[in-house]
Write an enzyme that holds these catalytic residues in place. Sequence first.
Site, mmCIF file in Angstrom:
data_model
loop_
_atom_site.group_PDB
_atom_site.id
_atom_site.type_symbol
_atom_site.label_atom_id
_atom_site.label_comp_id
_atom_site.label_asym_id
_atom_site.label_seq_id
_atom_site.Cartn_x
_atom_site.Cartn_y
_atom_site.Cartn_z
ATOM 1 N N GLU A 48 53.968 5.561 4.898
ATOM 2 C CA GLU A 48 52.778 5.832 5.693
ATOM 3 C C GLU A 48 52.441 7.307 5.557
ATOM 4 O O GLU A 48 53.253 8.087 5.042
ATOM 5 C CB GLU A 48 53.013 5.439 7.153
ATOM 6 C CG GLU A 48 53.300 3.951 7.312
ATOM 7 C CD GLU A 48 53.669 3.566 8.743
ATOM 8 O OE1 GLU A 48 53.508 4.417 9.658
ATOM 9 O OE2 GLU A 48 54.112 2.415 8.944
ATOM 10 N N THR A 67 51.404 1.141 -4.461
ATOM 11 C CA THR A 67 51.157 0.799 -5.862
ATOM 12 C C THR A 67 50.699 -0.658 -5.949
ATOM 13 O O THR A 67 51.252 -1.519 -5.270
ATOM 14 C CB THR A 67 52.435 0.990 -6.697
ATOM 15 O OG1 THR A 67 52.880 2.339 -6.571
ATOM 16 C CG2 THR A 67 52.187 0.673 -8.161
ATOM 17 N N ARG A 109 55.661 19.640 -39.762
ATOM 18 C CA ARG A 109 54.938 20.900 -39.623
ATOM 19 C C ARG A 109 55.685 22.014 -40.358
ATOM 20 O O ARG A 109 56.887 22.209 -40.146
ATOM 21 C CB ARG A 109 54.816 21.245 -38.136
ATOM 22 C CG ARG A 109 54.236 22.614 -37.823
ATOM 23 C CD ARG A 109 52.748 22.660 -37.990
ATOM 24 N NE ARG A 109 52.187 23.841 -37.339
ATOM 25 C CZ ARG A 109 50.947 24.256 -37.498
ATOM 26 N NH1 ARG A 109 50.126 23.564 -38.283
ATOM 27 N NH2 ARG A 109 50.500 25.322 -36.883
ATOM 28 N N GLN A 127 55.590 22.103 -25.742
ATOM 29 C CA GLN A 127 55.824 23.427 -26.310
ATOM 30 C C GLN A 127 56.077 23.346 -27.816
ATOM 31 O O GLN A 127 55.604 24.197 -28.580
ATOM 32 C CB GLN A 127 57.018 24.088 -25.610
ATOM 33 C CG GLN A 127 57.165 25.570 -25.904
ATOM 34 C CD GLN A 127 56.075 26.400 -25.233
ATOM 35 O OE1 GLN A 127 55.481 25.971 -24.249
ATOM 36 N NE2 GLN A 127 55.811 27.575 -25.773
ATOM 37 N N GLU A 151 60.267 6.423 -5.319
ATOM 38 C CA GLU A 151 61.568 5.850 -4.929
ATOM 39 C C GLU A 151 62.481 6.905 -4.295
ATOM 40 O O GLU A 151 63.695 6.883 -4.476
ATOM 41 C CB GLU A 151 62.275 5.201 -6.129
ATOM 42 C CG GLU A 151 61.516 4.075 -6.786
ATOM 43 C CD GLU A 151 61.302 2.868 -5.882
ATOM 44 O OE1 GLU A 151 61.978 2.772 -4.843
ATOM 45 O OE2 GLU A 151 60.446 2.029 -6.218
#
Length: 377
Positions: A128, A159, A268, A336, A363
């Site tokens: 609540e 939910t 990369r 990052q 939870e």
Amino acid sequence: MIDRTTPTPFAADLYALATEIADGELAPRASDFEERAEFPREVLRTLGKAGLLSLPYPEEFGGGGQPYEVYLQVLEILASRWLCVAESVNVHTLVCHGIAKFGSRQQQEQHLPRLLGGEVLGANCISEAHAGSDAAAMSVRARRDGESYVVSGTKAWVTHAGVADHYVVYCRTGASGVRGISAFLVDADSEGLLPQRPEKKLGVSSSPTAQVVFDDVRVPADRMIGREGRAFLVAMDAMDSGRLAIGACAVGLAQAALDHAVTYAKGREQFGQRIIDFQGLGFLLADLATSVSAARALVLSAARLRDRGKPFGVEAAKAKLFATDMAMRVTTEAVQVLGGYGYTTDHPVERWMREAKLLQIVEGTNQIQRLVISRAL
């Protein structure tokens, strides 16, 4: 490749099925549904038909009869593709938990098969506005009126609000404190049950969270789950299992972020070499991978206690605390690793970082987990 534990003959098949559905039905939809804040109801029905909503429940009611150790690994797979769906499975499973463990035989036979099959969707109404972590302070009240109870008040942070077919509502039927709380299974179409506008959240936007107003909602007395005034025990029992599920979701989310960061770092190049070959980044990813594995082991260790019928509440709190803090760190570091690209919606890591924050709250906040653990020392 994750070497998953297979404590039952069907475990490996269930993991393969969960992966197939997660790759085919969840991953392709996640970004679009999150952007539009649309709840994936059909995906939950698909999981129900596949038997993935019923794994830890008895076969006599249409359940899968699987240990929690298996269920949590399936949940981890789902969370690694789309957290909203995994969290919905957790919420729905906890609705079934109260009925399966504390409900009457009539309630089990009448409601569990449809819930476990995914035909109908459940929601829990515990928190609540003024009673979040302090569930014993709830004030929503149910008064006896003949063969019914009349529920009045407002629940918060529900939910599946507005999309659920049934709500398990925890409310006060007696004096203040934990001994005056009862639980009822309330139909969504009950007169006076009024879901409010969904909250605008940082993440997991496709999962509706809202207040639910109960304006003198009449509920038959035989819809009470368990004994009158003893539902606080039902809620706490479910919450221990829910904390394990959130830990599994955190592991899945972190694994997805780690995998994405590693793939990016291997592809990369800067200064003539792959960025993963720079020791500063390679060691960071090594630490993250170790943390994910440690969290998975902690979650499954607590699950095995539960499966053996041993006390597991404190270990569940440890697992939830460690795994969700870990997920927050791993997803942040994944952003990052990608640098500027990580801050754009072209890559999912920024969404995973926002979603990880939720897991430190639901939870029972991680501060509450530390309270549970410290009191047990």
